[in-house]
Design an enzyme around this catalytic site. Structure first.
Site, mmCIF file in Angstrom:
data_model
loop_
_atom_site.group_PDB
_atom_site.id
_atom_site.type_symbol
_atom_site.label_atom_id
_atom_site.label_comp_id
_atom_site.label_asym_id
_atom_site.label_seq_id
_atom_site.Cartn_x
_atom_site.Cartn_y
_atom_site.Cartn_z
ATOM 1 N N ARG A 59 0.822 -1.221 0.000
ATOM 2 C CA ARG A 59 0.000 0.000 0.000
ATOM 3 C C ARG A 59 0.848 1.260 0.000
ATOM 4 N NH1 ARG A 59 -3.055 -3.735 2.920
ATOM 5 N NH2 ARG A 59 -1.889 -3.185 4.788
ATOM 6 N N GLU A 96 3.111 -9.897 15.019
ATOM 7 C CA GLU A 96 2.335 -10.422 16.149
ATOM 8 C C GLU A 96 2.546 -11.936 16.267
ATOM 9 O OE1 GLU A 96 -1.709 -9.311 15.826
ATOM 10 O OE2 GLU A 96 -2.223 -10.049 17.824
HETATM 11 P P1 AMP Z 1 2.708 -1.873 11.565
HETATM 12 O O1 AMP Z 1 1.955 -2.524 12.673
HETATM 13 O O2 AMP Z 1 2.912 -0.382 11.819
HETATM 14 O O3 AMP Z 1 3.998 -2.572 11.263
HETATM 15 O O4 AMP Z 1 1.779 -1.985 10.296
HETATM 16 C C1 AMP Z 1 1.925 -2.993 9.373
HETATM 17 C C2 AMP Z 1 1.260 -2.668 8.044
HETATM 18 O O5 AMP Z 1 -0.105 -2.984 8.180
HETATM 19 C C3 AMP Z 1 1.369 -1.236 7.604
HETATM 20 O O6 AMP Z 1 2.067 -1.257 6.393
HETATM 21 C C4 AMP Z 1 -0.051 -0.760 7.387
HETATM 22 O O7 AMP Z 1 -0.241 -0.487 6.021
HETATM 23 C C5 AMP Z 1 -0.930 -1.947 7.741
HETATM 24 N N1 AMP Z 1 -1.912 -1.698 8.803
HETATM 25 C C6 AMP Z 1 -1.799 -2.052 10.097
HETATM 26 N N2 AMP Z 1 -2.902 -1.735 10.786
HETATM 27 C C7 AMP Z 1 -3.740 -1.151 9.904
HETATM 28 C C8 AMP Z 1 -5.073 -0.607 9.998
HETATM 29 N N3 AMP Z 1 -5.755 -0.574 11.145
HETATM 30 N N4 AMP Z 1 -5.617 -0.107 8.890
HETATM 31 C C9 AMP Z 1 -4.937 -0.134 7.713
HETATM 32 N N5 AMP Z 1 -3.709 -0.642 7.563
HETATM 33 C C10 AMP Z 1 -3.106 -1.141 8.639
#
Ligand code: AMP
Length: 172
Positions: A59, A96
């Site tokens: 994304r 996770e």
């Molecule tokens: P992170 O937990 O910051 O490593 O997020 C991992 C990936 O998941 C990121 O690249 C975000 O694009 C996506 N992501 C995580 N949580 C969300 C959410 N609630 N809505 C949309 N995208 C999410």
């Protein structure tokens, strides 16, 4: 910003129960919102001499490409393992459940580069922290970190380096 916010779609229980997924496809499909995103993102970095934008799969490729184009910078994909064809460097990071890996081409960034790392959403920060380490190992002059959306309740900033300049267009 209100216009962009009005285009973001919250999807409950995706990809798993309890998650509220911030869906940006409804922003990107809207010509006016897409235009505003490009403009607003680029305004954050206009005078910073940015030479490369690194977008995180998948994304982060959309906003990252738009930002690179607006700034007159190059675009570099950070990808899941095994996707990039030439010589890569890799960084493992904890998820996770289990671990994940991202890769970039070894010759994608050099010591003269000023880099913006871009992803659509900052959640726990694990993905971006890994991308930062990866790019940092190639010794660019400067690394900025950018998101369209930051989910502040998850405190993802704490996972990012203290000296990194982190900017999000929209904070929830
Ligand atoms: P992170 O937990 O910051 O490593 O997020 C991992 C990936 O998941 C990121 O690249 C975000 O694009 C996506 N992501 C995580 N949580 C969300 C959410 N609630 N809505 C949309 N995208 C999410």
């Amino acid at each position: 910003m209100d216009y962009i916010k009005s285009r973001i779609r919250d999807v409950n229980d995706f990809p798993s129960p309890g998650i509220v997924f911030k869906d940006l496809t409804t922003v990107f499909k809207d010509p006016r919102a897409l235009h505003i995103i490009g403009w607003d993102l680029s305004q954050l970095y206009r005078d910073k001499g940015v030479t490369k934008v690194v977008g995180i799969e998948s994304r982060g490729f959309i906003g990252g490409s738009i930002l690179a184009f607006e700034l007159g910078a190059g675009f570099v994909p950070a990808r899941k393992p095994g996707k990039l064809p030439a010589d890569t460097i890799r960084q493992e990071y904890a998820k996770e459940y289990g671990t994940d890996v991202i890769e970039i081409h070894r010759d994608a960034i050099g010591p003269d580069d000023i880099v913006v790392l871009h992803d659509d959403v900052l959640a726990t920060g694990g993905t971006m922290a890994a991308a930062y380490k990866l790019v940092k190992s190639l010794n660019p002059k400067k690394i900025y970190i950018n998101f369209i959306i930051e989910l502040s309740a998850l405190n993802g900033r704490a996972a990012l380096p203290a000296d990194a300049e982190v900017t999000s267009l929209i904070v929830y």
